[in-house]
Write a protein that holds these residues in place. Structure first.
Motif, PDB file in Angstrom:
ATOM      1  N   ASP A  59       0.818  -1.214   0.000  1.00 24.68           N
ATOM      2  CA  ASP A  59       0.000   0.000   0.000  1.00 24.68           C
ATOM      3  C   ASP A  59       0.854   1.266   0.000  1.00 24.68           C
ATOM      4  OD1 ASP A  59      -2.391   1.373   0.039  1.00 24.68           O
ATOM      5  OD2 ASP A  59      -2.379   1.537   2.224  1.00 24.68           O
ATOM      6  N   VAL A  60       1.847   1.304   0.885  1.00 22.37           N
ATOM      7  CA  VAL A  60       2.676   2.511   1.027  1.00 22.37           C
ATOM      8  C   VAL A  60       3.501   2.740  -0.240  1.00 22.37           C
ATOM      9  CG1 VAL A  60       4.525   3.573   2.376  1.00 22.37           C
ATOM     10  CG2 VAL A  60       2.759   2.232   3.524  1.00 22.37           C
ATOM     11  N   GLU A  61       4.060   1.664  -0.765  1.00 20.72           N
ATOM     12  CA  GLU A  61       4.895   1.777  -1.973  1.00 20.72           C
ATOM     13  C   GLU A  61       4.078   2.298  -3.150  1.00 20.72           C
ATOM     14  OE1 GLU A  61       5.715  -2.342  -1.974  1.00 20.72           O
ATOM     15  OE2 GLU A  61       7.772  -2.130  -1.256  1.00 20.72           O
ATOM     16  N   ILE A  62       2.900   1.735  -3.316  1.00 21.14           N
ATOM     17  CA  ILE A  62       2.074   2.117  -4.472  1.00 21.14           C
ATOM     18  C   ILE A  62       1.593   3.560  -4.340  1.00 21.14           C
ATOM     19  CG2 ILE A  62      -0.141   1.627  -5.622  1.00 21.14           C
ATOM     20  CD1 ILE A  62       2.170  -0.318  -6.342  1.00 21.14           C
ATOM     21  N   ARG A  63       1.278   3.957  -3.112  1.00 18.99           N
ATOM     22  CA  ARG A  63       0.847   5.346  -2.908  1.00 18.99           C
ATOM     23  C   ARG A  63       1.997   6.307  -3.233  1.00 18.99           C
ATOM     24  NH1 ARG A  63      -1.691   6.280   2.790  1.00 18.99           N
ATOM     25  NH2 ARG A  63      -2.584   4.253   2.317  1.00 18.99           N
ATOM     26  N   ALA A  64       3.189   5.962  -2.777  1.00 19.42           N
ATOM     27  CA  ALA A  64       4.359   6.812  -3.040  1.00 19.42           C
ATOM     28  C   ALA A  64       4.658   6.870  -4.538  1.00 19.42           C
ATOM     29  CB  ALA A  64       5.560   6.262  -2.275  1.00 19.42           C
TER      30      ALA A  64
END
Lengths: 211, 57
Positions: A48-53
């Motif tokens: 989730d965090v990677e894709i948002r970034a």
């Protein structure tokens, strides 16, 4: 179908500011681009965090590195205002779903382009129906092979770099395509349907290729 | 005469310039609209495009 680790590439993104350093590596499912660092389609999966970034990085027009399944690397950008679509993939055995991000450049999504049309498949029927639909050409599906062969002879259909989808760029203006139709009809290379009635187009399905 | 016709809607953007309230200020207004376009291919090879054209002054 190859195993996932054989058909996926990698996408690397690095950004360093005075206070923070971001270093991301995610699996790259599909990529389409051109020379000189132009990316047109990126499909990645990750947390989730990677894709948002990454979605933020793409929106900023930041450069990132793509590595295809064969290990070839290139530094690219999606350009200004890319379109980003996010979704979730539930994987059995994982607590949280994987996040999937598909981003495409403005140029790929442009529905008013005249002169260069970027397509995600090199299938002849797909190319022909896309040209007819995009440029509003009066034509039948049967005229596709002749017209595509003319475009190929003139080197107007060029493959795009990447994997996952066999993308092509069709470099022809509407008036040039109409001129080709005119020539085909005048020379009887293109024939009208035997019966009057609506022109029926077959259903077109996009199959994702494996690298 | 036998022909194949293709109709589509085409987006046009009209631009208007207006004088602003302060001196030298110009307000640019853009209005998007759709118009019809019909292209006909005749069996003889003749192709006709029926679409909006700019009015000659």
């Amino acid at each position: 179908m190859k195993n996932a680790h054989e058909r996926f590439g990698r996408l690397m993104y690095r950004r360093q500011t005075e206070k923070t350093a971001t270093n991301l590596r995610v699996s790259l499912d599909a990529f389409m681009g051109e020379e000189r660092g132009k990316a047109h389609l990126v499909s990645v999966v990750g947390g989730d965090v990677e894709i948002r970034a990454l979605a933020d990085a793409f929106a900023n027009g930041d450069l990132f590195t793509v590595m295809d399944p064969y290990g070839n690397e290139s530094i690219v950008s999606l350009g200004e205002k890319p379109m980003c679509y996010r979704g979730s993939i539930v994987v059995s055995g994982r607590k949280r779903p994987l996040r999937h991000l598909v981003s495409c450049s403005q140029e790929l999504a442009d529905s008013t382009a005249d002169g260069k049309l970027l397509l995600v498949s090199d299938d002849q029927l797909f190319i022909w129906s896309s040209l007819v639909c995009h440029y509003g050409l009066p034509a039948t599906p049967d005229w596709g092979p002749w017209l595509i062969s003319q475009l190929q002879q003139q080197k107007r259909i060029q493959p795009l770099l990447g994997f996952g989808y066999a993308g092509v760029a069709v470099k022809a203006k509407r008036k040039e395509l109409l001129a080709l139709l005119r020539r085909g009809l005048s020379s009887k290379q293109l024939a009208f349907p035997l019966r009057n009635g609506a022109v029926e187009w077959p259903a077109i399905y996009l199959a994702k290729g494996t690298a | 005469m036998r022909h194949i016709a293709q109709w589509r809607s085409v987006k046009y953007v009209d631009e208007f310039n207006e004088e602003g309230e302060t001196e030298g200020e110009t307000i640019i207004r853009k209005r998007e609209r759709f118009s019809h376009e019909l292209t006909l291919a005749y069996e003889s090879g003749h192709i006709v495009e029926l679409k909006e054209t700019k009015e000659s002054a």
